[in-house]
Design an enzyme around this catalytic site. Structure first.
Site, PDB file in Angstrom:
ATOM      1  N   LYS A 117       1.407  -3.926  -2.888  1.00 18.32           N
ATOM      2  CA  LYS A 117       0.265  -3.745  -1.991  1.00 18.32           C
ATOM      3  C   LYS A 117      -0.036  -5.051  -1.271  1.00 18.32           C
ATOM      4  O   LYS A 117       0.097  -6.131  -1.836  1.00 18.32           O
ATOM      5  CB  LYS A 117      -0.959  -3.282  -2.779  1.00 18.32           C
ATOM      6  CG  LYS A 117      -0.885  -1.834  -3.247  1.00 18.32           C
ATOM      7  CD  LYS A 117      -2.194  -1.403  -3.882  1.00 18.32           C
ATOM      8  CE  LYS A 117      -2.188   0.068  -4.234  1.00 18.32           C
ATOM      9  NZ  LYS A 117      -3.460   0.497  -4.855  1.00 18.32           N
TER      10      LYS A 117
ATOM     11  N   HIS B 167       2.880   7.887 -10.862  1.00 21.64           N
ATOM     12  CA  HIS B 167       1.923   6.902 -11.373  1.00 21.64           C
ATOM     13  C   HIS B 167       1.703   7.076 -12.869  1.00 21.64           C
ATOM     14  O   HIS B 167       1.327   6.124 -13.564  1.00 21.64           O
ATOM     15  CB  HIS B 167       0.600   7.018 -10.622  1.00 21.64           C
ATOM     16  CG  HIS B 167       0.031   5.686 -10.225  1.00 21.64           C
ATOM     17  ND1 HIS B 167       0.664   4.819  -9.344  1.00 21.64           N
ATOM     18  CD2 HIS B 167      -1.106   5.041 -10.605  1.00 21.64           C
ATOM     19  CE1 HIS B 167      -0.060   3.722  -9.202  1.00 21.64           C
ATOM     20  NE2 HIS B 167      -1.131   3.831  -9.963  1.00 21.64           N
TER      21      HIS B 167
ATOM     22  N   ARG C 178       3.921   4.792 -14.604  1.00 21.08           N
ATOM     23  CA  ARG C 178       3.385   3.423 -14.521  1.00 21.08           C
ATOM     24  C   ARG C 178       2.278   3.235 -15.563  1.00 21.08           C
ATOM     25  O   ARG C 178       2.229   2.216 -16.251  1.00 21.08           O
ATOM     26  CB  ARG C 178       2.873   3.194 -13.103  1.00 21.08           C
ATOM     27  CG  ARG C 178       2.284   1.821 -12.812  1.00 21.08           C
ATOM     28  CD  ARG C 178       2.074   1.722 -11.309  1.00 21.08           C
ATOM     29  NE  ARG C 178       1.119   0.711 -10.914  1.00 21.08           N
ATOM     30  CZ  ARG C 178       1.426  -0.559 -10.681  1.00 21.08           C
ATOM     31  NH1 ARG C 178       2.670  -0.969 -10.861  1.00 21.08           N
ATOM     32  NH2 ARG C 178       0.503  -1.412 -10.289  1.00 21.08           N
TER      33      ARG C 178
ATOM     34  N   TYR D 186      -6.146   0.041 -19.231  1.00 18.87           N
ATOM     35  CA  TYR D 186      -5.114   0.417 -20.194  1.00 18.87           C
ATOM     36  C   TYR D 186      -5.467  -0.015 -21.606  1.00 18.87           C
ATOM     37  O   TYR D 186      -4.947   0.553 -22.579  1.00 18.87           O
ATOM     38  CB  TYR D 186      -3.767  -0.170 -19.772  1.00 18.87           C
ATOM     39  CG  TYR D 186      -3.340   0.336 -18.421  1.00 18.87           C
ATOM     40  CD1 TYR D 186      -3.021   1.678 -18.236  1.00 18.87           C
ATOM     41  CD2 TYR D 186      -3.305  -0.500 -17.317  1.00 18.87           C
ATOM     42  CE1 TYR D 186      -2.664   2.164 -16.993  1.00 18.87           C
ATOM     43  CE2 TYR D 186      -2.945  -0.021 -16.075  1.00 18.87           C
ATOM     44  CZ  TYR D 186      -2.631   1.307 -15.915  1.00 18.87           C
ATOM     45  OH  TYR D 186      -2.288   1.789 -14.677  1.00 18.87           O
TER      46      TYR D 186
ATOM     47  N   HIS E 251      -1.263  -6.176 -10.226  1.00 15.08           N
ATOM     48  CA  HIS E 251      -2.688  -5.947  -9.994  1.00 15.08           C
ATOM     49  C   HIS E 251      -3.352  -7.224  -9.489  1.00 15.08           C
ATOM     50  O   HIS E 251      -3.141  -8.304 -10.062  1.00 15.08           O
ATOM     51  CB  HIS E 251      -3.391  -5.499 -11.274  1.00 15.08           C
ATOM     52  CG  HIS E 251      -3.096  -4.093 -11.670  1.00 15.08           C
ATOM     53  ND1 HIS E 251      -3.248  -3.617 -12.945  1.00 15.08           N
ATOM     54  CD2 HIS E 251      -2.640  -3.035 -10.925  1.00 15.08           C
ATOM     55  CE1 HIS E 251      -2.906  -2.355 -12.990  1.00 15.08           C
ATOM     56  NE2 HIS E 251      -2.546  -1.969 -11.781  1.00 15.08           N
TER      57      HIS E 251
ATOM     58  N   ARG F 264       5.389   0.952  -8.683  1.00 14.67           N
ATOM     59  CA  ARG F 264       4.830   2.059  -7.911  1.00 14.67           C
ATOM     60  C   ARG F 264       5.944   2.839  -7.230  1.00 14.67           C
ATOM     61  O   ARG F 264       7.034   2.301  -6.983  1.00 14.67           O
ATOM     62  CB  ARG F 264       3.860   1.533  -6.851  1.00 14.67           C
ATOM     63  CG  ARG F 264       2.703   0.714  -7.388  1.00 14.67           C
ATOM     64  CD  ARG F 264       1.851   0.178  -6.246  1.00 14.67           C
ATOM     65  NE  ARG F 264       0.683  -0.576  -6.714  1.00 14.67           N
ATOM     66  CZ  ARG F 264       0.672  -1.897  -6.891  1.00 14.67           C
ATOM     67  NH1 ARG F 264       1.761  -2.608  -6.628  1.00 14.67           N
ATOM     68  NH2 ARG F 264      -0.418  -2.502  -7.318  1.00 14.67           N
TER      69      ARG F 264
END
Length: 300
Positions: free
Chosen positions: A173, A246, A249, A281, A272, A149
């Site tokens: 995150k 992004h 990414r 994806y 994730h 990110r």
């Protein structure tokens, strides 16, 4: 207690007790301030279901996306659930609040040939030794090569990168740390930047910094500068006006899956929390496969 005051206490709770990331707290703040602006100066216990429905209806009239409406409804539910736990309200008005389901939109992805051309151009620009060009090459290589990110890139310190093992330690995150691999091209771009680019940039600042990626004035680079760079070099490649880091990414994840990478491995690389987030994806790859089939197969 007024709605606006209760919202601020709730935001403090999110930051200090639940220790959510600044970006997540900022999103909650935006949603709850929008609610307070719609409801007016009312006590939190006076907010009922009709007030919440009116708020979402006004957002719909403004043309807010379904994903925005869903996020705001979720923010309201979190807030009023907390308010009931704190006994600020007797009944939770958000329990029956229904927001439109998020629409599934496939992320913007560049083709492998397009990325190869883009990175070749960045490498050629950096070959001249300009410190900004060297830095920009390293940025694009890292965002694509490691799939990190923009916040993770900006937060990298020099000691977080192991050029021998070609890994980077990033803080994702929820303040979750993970180690991500990157390829030889990214490693070479970072090494060239550290040798010839960063020393020039650090001289432009009066204070030293451990930051890996520096801005033009010698301080830690900000996300806005990275957005500007990526939009400038990637938008012509993907044919979209608004495209940011992004997209690199997304592109990295899609190319990993196209190359046969395991979905769980891609989940770990991207950081994730849920495999469901990574699975989008697989839809991108399926769309690309179907498009290739339609173009190439005589019976398509």
């Amino acid at each position: 207690m007024e709605l606006s005051d209760a919202s601020e206490v709730f935001l403090e709770h999110l930051a200090r007790v639940r220790r959510l990331s600044p970006a997540t707290v900022k999103a909650y703040r935006s949603d709850l301030r929008d609610l307070a602006g719609s409801a007016g100066a009312v006590a939190v216990e006076d907010v009922d279901l009709e007030v919440l429905r009116e708020w979402l209806w006004m957002a719909t009239q403004r043309g807010d996306a379904r994903s925005t409406l869903a996020r705001r409804a979720a923010a309201a539910r979190s807030f009023f659930s907390w308010a009931k736990e704190q006994e600020l309200i007797a009944h939770d008005p958000s329990l029956r609040l229904i927001a439109p389901k998020r629409g599934r939109t496939l992320p913007t992805v560049a083709s492998q040939d397009a990325m190869s051309t883009l990175l070749d151009h960045q490498r050629s620009a950096a070959a001249g030794g300009d410190p900004i060009a060297l830095r920009d090459h390293a940025i694009i290589e890292m965002l694509y090569g490691a799939g990190i990110r923009v916040s993770e890139l900006c937060g990298l310190d020099i000691d977080d990168v192991d050029l021998d093992r070609r890994t980077a330690r990033v803080l994702g995150k929820g303040s979750k740390e993970r180690v991500v691999p990157f390829g030889l091209p990214a490693g070479e771009a970072i090494a060239a930047y550290l040798r010839r680019g960063r020393p020039v940039l650090i001289e432009r600042s009066s204070a030293s910094t451990p930051a890996l990626v520096l801005g033009s004035r010698g301080g830690r680079i900000g996300a806005r500068s990275v957005y500007t760079l990526v939009a400038r070099v990637l938008s012509p490649v993907v044919g979209a006006e608004t495209v940011g880091p992004h997209a690199l990414r997304h592109t990295a994840a899609t190319h990993l899956l196209d190359g046969g990478a395991d979905l769980r491995a891609v989940q770990e690389i991207l950081g994730h929390a849920s495999l469901g987030t990574t699975q989008i994806y697989t839809h991108v790859s399926s769309e690309r496969l179907a498009a290739t089939y339609r173009l190439a197969h005589p019976r398509a």
